[in-house]
Design an enzyme around this catalytic site. Structure first.
Site, PDB file in Angstrom:
ATOM      1  N   ARG A   6      14.368  -2.080   4.921  1.00  8.24           N
ATOM      2  CA  ARG A   6      15.494  -2.908   4.504  1.00  8.24           C
ATOM      3  C   ARG A   6      16.263  -2.242   3.363  1.00  8.24           C
ATOM      4  O   ARG A   6      15.660  -1.820   2.368  1.00  8.24           O
ATOM      5  CB  ARG A   6      14.993  -4.282   4.070  1.00  8.24           C
ATOM      6  CG  ARG A   6      14.509  -5.147   5.241  1.00  8.24           C
ATOM      7  CD  ARG A   6      13.917  -6.448   4.741  1.00  8.24           C
ATOM      8  NE  ARG A   6      12.596  -6.261   4.160  1.00  8.24           N
ATOM      9  CZ  ARG A   6      12.188  -6.837   3.032  1.00  8.24           C
ATOM     10  NH1 ARG A   6      13.018  -7.604   2.337  1.00  8.24           N
ATOM     11  NH2 ARG A   6      10.975  -6.632   2.578  1.00  8.24           N
ATOM     12  N   LYS A  18     -14.406  -2.319   8.888  1.00 12.64           N
ATOM     13  CA  LYS A  18     -14.671  -3.197   7.743  1.00 12.64           C
ATOM     14  C   LYS A  18     -13.702  -4.368   7.715  1.00 12.64           C
ATOM     15  O   LYS A  18     -14.024  -5.434   7.169  1.00 12.64           O
ATOM     16  CB  LYS A  18     -14.634  -2.397   6.438  1.00 12.64           C
ATOM     17  CG  LYS A  18     -13.318  -1.697   6.135  1.00 12.64           C
ATOM     18  CD  LYS A  18     -12.302  -2.548   5.422  1.00 12.64           C
ATOM     19  CE  LYS A  18     -10.970  -1.847   5.322  1.00 12.64           C
ATOM     20  NZ  LYS A  18      -9.941  -2.650   4.633  1.00 12.64           N
ATOM     21  N   TRP A  24       0.828  -1.209   0.000  1.00 13.76           N
ATOM     22  CA  TRP A  24       0.000   0.000   0.000  1.00 13.76           C
ATOM     23  C   TRP A  24       0.862   1.260   0.000  1.00 13.76           C
ATOM     24  O   TRP A  24       0.581   2.217  -0.717  1.00 13.76           O
ATOM     25  CB  TRP A  24      -0.950  -0.010   1.179  1.00 13.76           C
ATOM     26  CG  TRP A  24      -1.915   1.150   1.240  1.00 13.76           C
ATOM     27  CD1 TRP A  24      -2.263   1.858   2.343  1.00 13.76           C
ATOM     28  CD2 TRP A  24      -2.692   1.710   0.164  1.00 13.76           C
ATOM     29  NE1 TRP A  24      -3.186   2.826   2.028  1.00 13.76           N
ATOM     30  CE2 TRP A  24      -3.467   2.752   0.688  1.00 13.76           C
ATOM     31  CE3 TRP A  24      -2.774   1.425  -1.209  1.00 13.76           C
ATOM     32  CZ2 TRP A  24      -4.323   3.521  -0.091  1.00 13.76           C
ATOM     33  CZ3 TRP A  24      -3.640   2.202  -1.994  1.00 13.76           C
ATOM     34  CH2 TRP A  24      -4.397   3.226  -1.429  1.00 13.76           C
ATOM     35  N   TYR A  59       6.304  -7.010  -3.035  1.00 14.89           N
ATOM     36  CA  TYR A  59       4.945  -6.592  -2.680  1.00 14.89           C
ATOM     37  C   TYR A  59       4.066  -6.238  -3.871  1.00 14.89           C
ATOM     38  O   TYR A  59       2.841  -6.325  -3.781  1.00 14.89           O
ATOM     39  CB  TYR A  59       5.012  -5.398  -1.722  1.00 14.89           C
ATOM     40  CG  TYR A  59       5.639  -5.741  -0.394  1.00 14.89           C
ATOM     41  CD1 TYR A  59       4.995  -6.597   0.495  1.00 14.89           C
ATOM     42  CD2 TYR A  59       6.871  -5.223  -0.024  1.00 14.89           C
ATOM     43  CE1 TYR A  59       5.569  -6.924   1.720  1.00 14.89           C
ATOM     44  CE2 TYR A  59       7.455  -5.535   1.195  1.00 14.89           C
ATOM     45  CZ  TYR A  59       6.794  -6.390   2.060  1.00 14.89           C
ATOM     46  OH  TYR A  59       7.371  -6.712   3.265  1.00 14.89           O
TER      47      TYR A  59
END
Length: 378
Positions: free
Chosen positions: A41, A200, A20, A57
């Site tokens: 990192r 949510k 994200w 990711y």
């Protein structure tokens, strides 16, 4: 791009280079900003800086040339006009201790991209930021909405809400965090916007659980509908506007998170429904599913204000191993057989059109130029 052109672009920092954080960095870069990412990192920072990729990711996504990265926090924050935070909620406080001296003499907006509660205190992320950075709440904004990272990284159109107690701050962040595939609205209901993103996740865990068990669309639709009532009751009890939960930060995020296999919370719930124990689920997750850590503080806060949350209670029981996932159900709200009115909106019974109005508001916000929920302004 020339050095002169680079200098002309506003500089923003994103702290955290997971899926994200990296996606939001891409949003900002595609909107015209010069983005500097901070990665924990060194090898992670090097890949983003040199290869313009984040293969761990966001596999397969090419990042803009105006995105840069470092593992030195001071380098990331130097000269930033806006600072975006995308760190696992349980690690935010510790990370902010290192940020504090680097932003102490600035008044730039601090934007939370996080959707969790601090387990120990039950605080929302904007509250943790205010405490640790000792800054004016008017500098703090939060971003929320139906924002699955990989879809946005692929430039699939969506929308989000930027919320701050300061209309000026919300608008400044919204102007920066928008581009041809990412539209931003604004409101000043920080409580509702943050709690929508937090709550949510718990409902998405429930959806994942019943999906893992093998239940069908009727069960899931019932949980989503009753879950929205629980979310609204909870948020309003803490001062939120009910309309916020009917907009992008509430219903919009709920639909996306509950329906998509890209959702970490949905995935975690599905593993629970398939019989995995909590510890095994955590080990299998490559990234943080915020809902797993938020369920307990949500229920503690709910008890403090007398709000009943039967769906979230059942999720907690599954997490604790005291309920068989097959027994989770959306209707366990009473111990007697007395017929009850269907509350569809903040304590109201019999309002059959409330859910449709909620859906219509959310759909309107996705339309180009459409008006959203009251208080959500483009």
């Amino acid at each position: 791009m020339s050095r002169r052109q680079d200098a002309a672009r506003p500089r923003v920092a994103v702290i955290g280079a997971g899926s994200w954080g990296t996606t939001f960095g891409k949003i900002l870069a595609d909107g015209g900003a010069d983005v500097i990412m901070w990665a924990r990192r060194p090898e992670h920072a090097t890949e983003i800086q040199e290869a313009k990729r984040n293969s761990e990711y966001l596999p397969g996504i090419n990042l803009p040339r105006s995105m840069h990265a470092t593992h030195h926090l001071s380098d990331a924050l130097e000269g930033a006009e806006q600072i975006y935070l995308s760190i696992p909620s349980q690690a935010v406080r510790q990370n902010l201790k290192a940020v504090r001296p680097l932003v102490a003499r600035t008044d730039v907006p601090i934007v939370s991209l996080m959707k969790g509660l601090e387990r120990r205190t039950g605080l929302r992320m904007s509250q943790v930021i205010e405490q640790e950075l000792h800054c004016d709440p008017a500098r703090i904004a939060v971003a929320s909405g139906p924002n699955l990272a990989l879809e946005i990284a692929r430039e699939q159109p969506t929308a989000a809400v930027i919320s701050s107690t300061s209309q000026e701050t919300a608008e400044a962040v919204a102007r920066r965090a928008r581009n041809r595939y990412f539209r931003t609205f604004v409101n000043t209901d920080v409580i509702g916007t943050e709690f929508g993103g937090v709550l949510k996740n718990a409902i998405a865990l429930a959806i994942g659980i019943v999906d893992g068990v093998g239940y069908g669309e009727n069960t899931k639709a019932s949980i989503i509908t009753r879950g929205l009532v629980e979310m609204t009751d909870f948020a309003v009890a803490f001062g939120a506007q009910p309309e916020t939960l009917q907009g992008l930060a509430g219903l919009g995020d709920l639909i996306a998170t509950c329906q998509s296999p890209l959702s970490r919370n949905n995935t975690a719930g599905r593993l629970l429904g398939q019989g995995y124990r909590y510890d095994d689920v955590v080990k299998q997750m490559n990234q943080t599913a915020e809902g797993l850590a938020s369920v307990a503080p949500i229920l503690q806060l709910a008890r403090e204000v007398g709000v009943e949350m039967p769906i979230v209670e059942q999720v907690k029981m599954v997490l604790d191993g005291t309920m068989n996932p097959r027994d989770i159900a959306p209707h366990l709200t009473t111990d007697d057989d007395t017929p009850q009115g269907e509350r569809t909106q903040n304590g109201q019974a019999g309002g059959g059109g409330a859910l449709w109005r909620s859906l219509q508001r959310a759909l309107d916000q996705f339309r180009n130029g459409g008006r959203g929920a009251a208080g959500d302004r483009p």
